[in-house]
Design a protein around this motif. Structure first.
Motif, PDB file in Angstrom:
ATOM      1  N   SER A 139       0.827  -1.209   0.000  1.00  0.00           N
ATOM      2  CA  SER A 139       0.000   0.000   0.000  1.00  0.00           C
ATOM      3  C   SER A 139       0.859   1.255   0.000  1.00  0.00           C
ATOM      4  O   SER A 139       0.323   2.362   0.043  1.00  0.00           O
ATOM      5  CB  SER A 139      -0.928   0.012   1.227  1.00  0.00           C
ATOM      6  OG  SER A 139      -0.157   0.059   2.427  1.00  0.00           O
ATOM      7  N   PRO A 141       2.837   4.071  -1.716  1.00  0.00           N
ATOM      8  CA  PRO A 141       2.827   4.604  -3.083  1.00  0.00           C
ATOM      9  C   PRO A 141       4.200   4.590  -3.758  1.00  0.00           C
ATOM     10  O   PRO A 141       4.297   4.355  -4.965  1.00  0.00           O
ATOM     11  CB  PRO A 141       2.300   6.036  -2.912  1.00  0.00           C
ATOM     12  CG  PRO A 141       2.524   6.370  -1.483  1.00  0.00           C
ATOM     13  CD  PRO A 141       2.390   5.085  -0.733  1.00  0.00           C
ATOM     14  N   GLU A 347      -4.580   3.740  -6.493  1.00  0.00           N
ATOM     15  CA  GLU A 347      -4.825   4.922  -5.667  1.00  0.00           C
ATOM     16  C   GLU A 347      -6.241   5.459  -5.872  1.00  0.00           C
ATOM     17  O   GLU A 347      -6.885   5.925  -4.924  1.00  0.00           O
ATOM     18  CB  GLU A 347      -3.775   5.984  -5.971  1.00  0.00           C
ATOM     19  CG  GLU A 347      -2.376   5.543  -5.557  1.00  0.00           C
ATOM     20  CD  GLU A 347      -1.285   6.470  -6.049  1.00  0.00           C
ATOM     21  OE1 GLU A 347      -1.619   7.540  -6.609  1.00  0.00           O
ATOM     22  OE2 GLU A 347      -0.092   6.141  -5.864  1.00  0.00           O
ATOM     23  N   ASP A 350      -8.647   3.354  -3.769  1.00  0.00           N
ATOM     24  CA  ASP A 350      -8.653   3.783  -2.374  1.00  0.00           C
ATOM     25  C   ASP A 350      -9.399   5.113  -2.218  1.00  0.00           C
ATOM     26  O   ASP A 350     -10.163   5.309  -1.261  1.00  0.00           O
ATOM     27  CB  ASP A 350      -7.218   3.925  -1.867  1.00  0.00           C
ATOM     28  CG  ASP A 350      -6.493   2.587  -1.786  1.00  0.00           C
ATOM     29  OD1 ASP A 350      -7.174   1.539  -1.801  1.00  0.00           O
ATOM     30  OD2 ASP A 350      -5.249   2.591  -1.720  1.00  0.00           O
ATOM     31  N   TYR A 351      -9.176   6.019  -3.142  1.00  0.00           N
ATOM     32  CA  TYR A 351      -9.863   7.315  -3.142  1.00  0.00           C
ATOM     33  C   TYR A 351     -11.384   7.105  -3.207  1.00  0.00           C
ATOM     34  O   TYR A 351     -12.145   7.741  -2.474  1.00  0.00           O
ATOM     35  CB  TYR A 351      -9.379   8.136  -4.334  1.00  0.00           C
ATOM     36  CG  TYR A 351     -10.231   9.327  -4.712  1.00  0.00           C
ATOM     37  CD1 TYR A 351     -10.074  10.565  -4.091  1.00  0.00           C
ATOM     38  CD2 TYR A 351     -11.202   9.219  -5.707  1.00  0.00           C
ATOM     39  CE1 TYR A 351     -10.858  11.655  -4.450  1.00  0.00           C
ATOM     40  CE2 TYR A 351     -11.995  10.303  -6.082  1.00  0.00           C
ATOM     41  CZ  TYR A 351     -11.814  11.518  -5.445  1.00  0.00           C
ATOM     42  OH  TYR A 351     -12.591  12.599  -5.806  1.00  0.00           O
ATOM     43  N   ASP A 432       1.123  12.440  -4.464  1.00  0.00           N
ATOM     44  CA  ASP A 432       1.556  11.644  -3.312  1.00  0.00           C
ATOM     45  C   ASP A 432       1.058  12.251  -2.002  1.00  0.00           C
ATOM     46  O   ASP A 432       0.655  11.531  -1.083  1.00  0.00           O
ATOM     47  CB  ASP A 432       3.085  11.541  -3.295  1.00  0.00           C
ATOM     48  CG  ASP A 432       3.605  10.546  -4.326  1.00  0.00           C
ATOM     49  OD1 ASP A 432       2.804   9.737  -4.820  1.00  0.00           O
ATOM     50  OD2 ASP A 432       4.816  10.585  -4.628  1.00  0.00           O
ATOM     51  N   TYR A 435      -2.590  11.507  -1.589  1.00  0.00           N
ATOM     52  CA  TYR A 435      -2.811  10.090  -1.324  1.00  0.00           C
ATOM     53  C   TYR A 435      -2.474   9.741   0.126  1.00  0.00           C
ATOM     54  O   TYR A 435      -3.077   8.832   0.709  1.00  0.00           O
ATOM     55  CB  TYR A 435      -1.995   9.232  -2.287  1.00  0.00           C
ATOM     56  CG  TYR A 435      -2.286   7.755  -2.162  1.00  0.00           C
ATOM     57  CD1 TYR A 435      -3.564   7.263  -2.377  1.00  0.00           C
ATOM     58  CD2 TYR A 435      -1.282   6.855  -1.811  1.00  0.00           C
ATOM     59  CE1 TYR A 435      -3.843   5.914  -2.247  1.00  0.00           C
ATOM     60  CE2 TYR A 435      -1.550   5.505  -1.688  1.00  0.00           C
ATOM     61  CZ  TYR A 435      -2.835   5.031  -1.905  1.00  0.00           C
ATOM     62  OH  TYR A 435      -3.111   3.686  -1.769  1.00  0.00           O
ATOM     63  N   LYS A 439      -4.890   7.531   2.580  1.00  0.00           N
ATOM     64  CA  LYS A 439      -4.488   6.376   3.393  1.00  0.00           C
ATOM     65  C   LYS A 439      -4.825   6.582   4.867  1.00  0.00           C
ATOM     66  O   LYS A 439      -5.234   5.640   5.559  1.00  0.00           O
ATOM     67  CB  LYS A 439      -2.994   6.099   3.223  1.00  0.00           C
ATOM     68  CG  LYS A 439      -2.607   5.537   1.871  1.00  0.00           C
ATOM     69  CD  LYS A 439      -1.238   4.887   1.918  1.00  0.00           C
ATOM     70  CE  LYS A 439      -0.164   5.886   2.294  1.00  0.00           C
ATOM     71  NZ  LYS A 439       1.155   5.246   2.371  1.00  0.00           N
TER      72      LYS A 439
END
Length: 450
Positions: A139, A141, A347, A350-351, A432, A435, A439
């Motif tokens: 997980s 990035p 990503e 997850d978003y 990044d 993200y 997370k």
């Protein structure tokens, strides 16, 4: 949460999977159109319809595989087992596609449809599972970017082997029979693909287990439609794939007819693009350590559009040296975005989970694969239609109109689609830093099981 670092061996093993997948992808982009027109003997109109029909089947298969991977889990993981189970059927299907039966035209057309559809189904099985695998490996990035750098490096090595080995072995082993030569050469590539998929299975570990709640397909589609960042990647995937496939499909025609190259030089021209792409994978991983990955993505694609116009304007028939230089440069720039794209898919999933409270994983990866198939369908149909429109004649001297058409198909036409690709990325915002916030939200809400 368990350690998210991947070993070098695991990254190499992960990369081996894309090398195996590129036995098909590179062949479909660089060889199959030429094989079907100049070796197998299909008419360009039939070729266009074949490409569109097969990709429609492939799109449906991708959605089905996405659903299957969402509903499946085991001690070996959610995605890895499919690579083990389908490796050999995948290799056999590739061999069948490049087998030319001694039969009348309609029978050969049926064989082409049957074998291409079979290969497409097998490729969906291993392909959707493989591109989904990165979400289970880590997980982190930066680890995803690094792993995708390895992946795309090995993918380009696989493409390099296809461009170098297949044309040369086909000529040497064919003994005057190109069909037999291509069958033997692609048989080697197919066997290599089987071994590499098995190595990928053995070398990787799914350490991230996401909580996936089963949902009806239409509910998943509705959730994906609310994921604006995933939708942007879908548009990027379609436009980029059209550009890639149109340019890749016509490269062999460009070298052979527009530049007047012999077999060895044609192979060298195709390999020049692949070598540039290999170097691009290394450069991309290095650049994204200090430069915004989203800016790199969009700016490189806009530059590709400019380089495409330059190739069309500056390179004249037979202008070998300049063609090699500009094709190398274009191929280097166009692939700088690739590790970013394949990392971004996980990503956006997850978003979407943070945004809607529900996770759509298999269908998200499957949907991207569908978009790739859609782009390939559009590109395949477009290539067939354009070759017919420009009056391309297999194994014959081409008219000035046909040569100009081939030049446009290598440069300006795909360049336009890369321009659209870059323009779409102005709407993408998952950097990044952003993200990291995603997370944190996932941990807060307990969306990650390990």
């Amino acid at each position: 949460m368990s350690n998210q670092k991947m070993s070098v061996l695991e990254k190499v093993g992960f990369g081996a999977g894309d090398m195996a997948l590129n036995v098909v992808i590179s062949s479909m982009m660089l060889i199959i159109t030429y094989f079907y027109t100049d070796i197998y003997g299909l008419h360009t109109a039939d070729l266009a319809l074949l490409f569109v029909a097969v990709k429609v089947v492939g799109g449906v298969a991708d959605l089905v595989v996405g659903q299957l991977t969402d509903r499946f889990d085991s001690a070996m993981g959610r995605y890895r087992p499919w690579l083990l189970w389908l490796a050999i059927p995948y290799g056999v299907s590739v061999f069948f596609v490049f087998t030319t039966p001694e039969a009348e035209y309609n029978a050969k057309l049926v064989w082409a449809y049957s074998t291409y559809i079979l290969m497409t189904l097998m490729t969906s099985g291993v392909g959707v599972s493989y591109i989904s695998l990165i979400s289970g490996l880590t997980s982190d990035p930066q680890e995803r970017l690094s792993a995708n750098g390895y992946r795309l490096f090995f993918a380009k090595v696989g493409a390099f082997m296809v461009t170098i080995i297949v044309p040369i072995l086909a000529q040497r082993w064919g003994h005057g029979n190109p069909a037999a030569g291509y069958q033997a050469a692609m048989g080697v590539m197919a066997a290599m693909g089987v071994v590499l998929f098995l190595f990928c299975f053995a070398a990787t570990t799914e350490r991230v287990r996401h909580v996936v709640v089963r949902q009806p397909l239409m509910e998943q589609v509705k959730l994906l439609m609310k994921n604006d960042q995933w939708l942007i990647l879908c548009g990027v995937c379609v436009t980029g794939t059209v550009g890639y496939v149109v340019r890749g499909s016509v490269a062999i025609y460009y070298a052979k007819y527009y530049l007047g190259a012999d077999t060895a030089t044609v192979s060298a021209f195709l390999s020049t693009g692949v070598v540039a792409a290999i170097l691009s994978m290394v450069a991309s991983t290095w650049i994204t350590k200090s430069y915004c990955k989203v800016k790199l993505f969009r700016n490189t694609q806009l530059l590709v559009a400019a380089l495409s116009v330059a190739i069309y304007v500056l390179v004249k028939p037979g202008d070998m040296v300049l063609a090699f230089v500009l094709y190398f440069l274009l191929s280097f720039v166009v692939d700088l975005h690739a590790p970013v794209f394949w990392s971004a898919i996980a990503e956006t999933i997850d978003y979407g989970q943070v945004k809607t409270g529900k996770r759509v994983s298999g269908s998200a990866f499957g949907g991207i694969s569908v978009c790739q198939k859609a782009g390939m369908a559009v590109a395949g149909g477009l290539v067939g239609v354009l070759l017919a429109y420009f009056d391309y004649q297999p194994n014959a001297e081409q008219s000035a109109f046909a040569l100009n058409g081939i030049a446009l198909m290598l440069s300006v036409i795909p360049g336009f689609f890369h321009f659209l690709m870059g323009a779409l990325m102005f709407k993408y915002r998952i950097s990044d830093e952003y993200y990291d916030e995603v997370k944190a939200e996932m941990r807060t809400h307990g969306y990650v099981a390990s």
